[in-house]
Design an enzyme around this catalytic site. Structure first.
Site, mmCIF file in Angstrom:
data_model
loop_
_atom_site.group_PDB
_atom_site.id
_atom_site.type_symbol
_atom_site.label_atom_id
_atom_site.label_comp_id
_atom_site.label_asym_id
_atom_site.label_seq_id
_atom_site.Cartn_x
_atom_site.Cartn_y
_atom_site.Cartn_z
ATOM 1 N N ASN A 1 -3.365 35.949 -16.373
ATOM 2 C CA ASN A 1 -4.004 35.215 -15.264
ATOM 3 C C ASN A 1 -4.451 33.676 -15.507
ATOM 4 O O ASN A 1 -4.456 33.154 -14.514
ATOM 5 C CB ASN A 1 -5.325 35.814 -14.913
ATOM 6 N N HIS B 1 -6.420 43.805 -18.769
ATOM 7 C CA HIS B 1 -6.528 42.530 -19.645
ATOM 8 C C HIS B 1 -6.261 41.379 -19.253
ATOM 9 O O HIS B 1 -5.496 40.614 -19.731
ATOM 10 C CB HIS B 1 -5.294 43.103 -20.889
ATOM 11 N N CYS B 2 -6.608 41.037 -17.909
ATOM 12 C CA CYS B 2 -6.399 39.733 -17.171
ATOM 13 C C CYS B 2 -4.843 39.595 -17.117
ATOM 14 O O CYS B 2 -4.387 38.407 -16.865
ATOM 15 C CB CYS B 2 -7.005 38.638 -17.886
ATOM 16 N N SER B 3 -4.113 40.604 -16.966
ATOM 17 C CA SER B 3 -2.544 40.463 -16.884
ATOM 18 C C SER B 3 -1.937 41.385 -16.049
ATOM 19 O O SER B 3 -1.120 42.227 -16.598
ATOM 20 C CB SER B 3 -1.985 40.535 -18.445
#
Ligand code: PMP
Length: 384
Positions: A104, A342-344
């Site tokens: 992100n 995981h912010c992904s």
């Protein structure tokens, strides 16, 4: 008081813990003896702060293979650095080619830029998370492109991407190469002189074992994003505009001297103890990976070839939700992991785990074989 098990820390990809004593000592020393405002005075505390920063810049430049230390600016972290680079380089109408497995910290600044008229072209990765240079070549060759953006290593699949090849492709087509080194720094040998990236960002607090709130951005000569922040720096105070010299141009405001001191101490570690630290983390990650992959109920994301990975082992269970697994690992054995996306989210989409998320066990300094044994027993007890 509830009796809690000791922490077994498998969340190094989020932030490393514990920190080596030399890092803590350098930060305490900076607070005690280098507590002036660097560049803003000629008294001894200010001069000592300047010296600490110069030494840290030199250590980090040495570690990353940066020939001219002025090309390395201290920033609060990777997220800041990626915003600085992307927003400072890309203008409305520009085209940028980006992999489909970015964090992100890349995708959100790009989403903001897209609403302002930047054309963001995504190159899909395969189901293990690899980016294929041929796909990037086709995307870049199709139309004039300002920049190619790719991570060096993934915080989800662990994949190490061929960023050197991507830099060659970008340059053949007149584009700049921007690399997110968040998961590579400290885990991989990085030689920026050879790699060919125009911008490369590193956090202090992950694989380098430094503190949070400090990182660095390398900008090659000729890669000149306009700064995100303007302000004082101690020199040319009479000038109306921000100074143009590097690194001051990108370091407006009082710097994080204790953080920089800690990062400087951390950057010396890989040179002294790096091979041993890396060999240990790779061995433990391999043990963990192979043992979990052999458990029928678990699937390990990313490639099975361990040489192609940084020490991140992300898993999904056939029936249990990632949150439940993370909660149970912590409750029963004090094991700290990260569950979710995981912010992904882009990466989980590529890997087919966007709907469920996954549990990430990330290995790093301070872990032992006993810690891995306990994780494996706990996963087995969850129905491995
Ligand atoms: N990119 C990747 C691949 C990451 O893993 C992270 C941290 N999770 C970041 C960027 C952002 O780093 P920071 O939060 O330190 O700014």
């Amino acid at each position: 008081m509830v009796d809690r098990p000791p922490i077994r820390y498998f969340d190094h990809a989020a932030t490393s813990w514990p920190k080596p004593p030399v890092v803590t000592a350098a930060m305490v020393a900076a607070l005690e003896t280098a507590s002036g405002n660097p560049g803003r005075g000629a008294h001894r505390l200010a001069l000592e702060a300047e010296r600490v920063i110069a030494a840290a810049r030199s250590s980090l430049a040495g570690l990353l293979g940066v020939a001219d230390e002025r090309d390395l600016a201290f920033v609060p972290g990777c997220t800041y650095a990626l915003n600085l680079v992307l927003k400072g380089l890309l203008a409305p109408g520009d085209r940028v080619v980006v992999s489909s497995v970015e964090h992100n910290a890349v995708t959100r600044p790009l989403a903001a830029l897209a609403t302002g008229g930047v054309n963001v072209v995504t190159v899909p990765a395969d189901a293990e998370g690899h980016v294929d240079p041929d796909d990037v070549e086709r995307a870049v060759a199709a139309e004039r492109t300002a920049a190619v953006v790719c991570q060096h290593a993934s915080n989800v699949s662990g994949v190490i991407q061929p960023v050197g090849d991507l830099a060659d492709i970008a340059h053949e087509h007149g584009a700049l190469m921007v690399v997110d080194g968040a998961q590579a720094a400290g885990h991989l040998d990085i030689d920026l002189a050879a790699l060919g990236a125009d911008a490369y960002v590193v956090p202090g607090h992950k694989g380098l074992l430094g503190p949070q709130g400090i990182g660095a951005v390398y900008l090659s000569p000729g890669c000149e994003p306009h700064g995100l922040v303007q302000g004082g720096g101690g020199r040319d105070s009479a000038a109306a505009a921000q100074v143009s010299e590097r690194p001051d141009r990108y370091e407006a405001g009082t710097p994080n001297v204790p953080g920089i001191a800690g990062l400087g101490a951390a950057a010396e570690l890989p040179r002294a103890e790096g091979p041993a630290i890396r060999a240990a983390e790779r061995r433990l990650a391999r043990r963990l990976h192979e043992a979990v992959a052999a458990m029928p109920a678990f699937r390990v994301l990313g490639p099975p070839v361990l040489e192609e990975r940084v020490p991140v082992v992300t898993v999904v269970h056939a029936t249990r939700a990632p949150d439940e697994i993370a909660f149970e690992l912590e409750r029963s054995a004090g094991i700290a992991v990260r569950a979710g996306l995981h912010c992904s989210p882009w990466t989980h989409q590529a890997l087919g785990t966007f709907e469920t998320g996954a549990v990430r066990l990330s290995v790093g300094w301070g872990l032992t074989d006993e810690d891995v044994d306990v994780v494996l027993e706990s996963l087995a007890a969850l129905g491995g």
